[in-house]
Design an enzyme around this catalytic site. Sequence first.
Site, short mmCIF file in Angstrom:
data_model
loop_
_atom_site.label_atom_id
_atom_site.label_comp_id
_atom_site.label_asym_id
_atom_site.label_seq_id
_atom_site.Cartn_x
_atom_site.Cartn_y
_atom_site.Cartn_z
N ASP A 192 1.65 6.80 9.17
CA ASP A 192 3.04 7.11 9.47
C ASP A 192 3.10 7.70 10.87
O ASP A 192 2.43 8.70 11.16
CB ASP A 192 3.61 8.10 8.45
CG ASP A 192 5.07 8.43 8.73
OD1 ASP A 192 5.90 7.52 8.65
OD2 ASP A 192 5.36 9.60 9.05
N GLU A 284 4.43 0.82 9.69
CA GLU A 284 5.82 0.38 9.55
C GLU A 284 6.17 -0.59 10.67
O GLU A 284 5.78 -0.39 11.82
CB GLU A 284 6.76 1.58 9.59
CG GLU A 284 6.63 2.52 8.40
CD GLU A 284 7.50 3.75 8.55
OE1 GLU A 284 8.30 4.03 7.65
OE2 GLU A 284 7.37 4.42 9.59
N ASP A 382 5.14 13.55 5.75
CA ASP A 382 4.51 12.46 6.51
C ASP A 382 3.35 11.84 5.73
O ASP A 382 3.17 10.62 5.74
CB ASP A 382 4.02 12.98 7.86
CG ASP A 382 5.16 13.45 8.75
OD1 ASP A 382 6.27 12.89 8.62
OD2 ASP A 382 4.95 14.38 9.55
#
Length: 405
Positions: A192, A284, A382
């Site tokens: 992340d 992501e 996170d």
Amino acid sequence: MKRHRGHKAKVYFSPDQARAAEEQGHASRAMWNLIHDWWTLLPKQQRSLAAADEAIRQGRKDLPWLGVLPAQAAQQVLKTYFQSWRNCWDGRSEEPTFKGRFRSRMAIDIPQGRDLQIVRLNRRWGRMWVPKIGHVLFRWTRDLPAGKRADKLNKVTGARLVREADGWHVVFRVRTEVPEPGSHTGLTVGIDRGIVKPLALSDGSFREHGPWLTSGEAERLRRLEKAKERKRRSRKKGEKTSNRLTRTYDQIAQLRARAKRRAVDWQHKTTTGIAQQFSRAGVEDLKITNMVKSARGTVEAPGKNVRQKAGLNRAIAGEAWGRTVNMLEYKMADRGGIVVKVPPQGTSQRCSVCGFITPGNRDSQARFTCKAEGCGHQGNADTNAACNIDHAAGLAVSGLLSLRR
């Protein structure tokens, strides 16, 4: 298999060589602009690579200052321009535009590796040949397949001279023959990306860094920025930029370049460690250009919290998330691993234990508490998002993610 990599090294010109490189850099930029004007003014049916090549040859005859650019470098400008249009047509980039004198970086191509004549002088220095400039020295920081070490499979195929804030550099294009990487046997991980925690991993660890500039350097940069604005206000419209203002611009650029070098160094070391440890990394699939758009709005519909959004945009740009992923992709591939990009929707609000999604799960920027009955999972927000990314990456590899979507 064949591996293509770039290797960057600092170049040291003599004063005469530096002036010659400046002239070639300006000629290369002007060549790009002339080709761009030729392309946009001609009708579509008259545009072709052969016609552009003929126009370049005629231009180098008619304009003596274009002749300082070697013929092969001029041809490479044409090829780069055409490739930029192909990238635009394929949706990979925007349309090529005019290159401004102060908004573009000087670059000179040496497309043929045999013209470089690379020789290693000692442990620290190497020498190469630059057309119409002569022999120049560069810092030897990595073994290059040059001289007796070069063959048909391992060699330097070309180079590009680039001027940056701290001087001229050369970027060698290196092709080597390496064995096919075996299957990576490490664990999987989700990553992340953030501001407070630059990289949070699903195993509960973090990859962090301090400020790119020391407190003294940051204060000096602040003072230079104030001096720049003061000198710009005293400059009349249309008046030539003073030497003092130009020197201030250069000092600011040097400090920012120093910060960037430190950031790139941290990214290289961090991504190398991740690629060595893990076999699959999930990240992501962020649209970073959309995330850093200004919130200023228009006169009719002005934006809200503009200054706060501008600060967030600077923080995101300073982390260079896209560059981190690009480094990780090729380093994972070299070691037999893969990088999987997953949709970012819901990764920060989903509980990594039970899968319950609600905006209230995230108590704060750093704390996650699941609101589902019977769960109550708590942890770092996170890290929780990184676990969700790792799980989604596993589904994407197995093909289940596309079915669920």
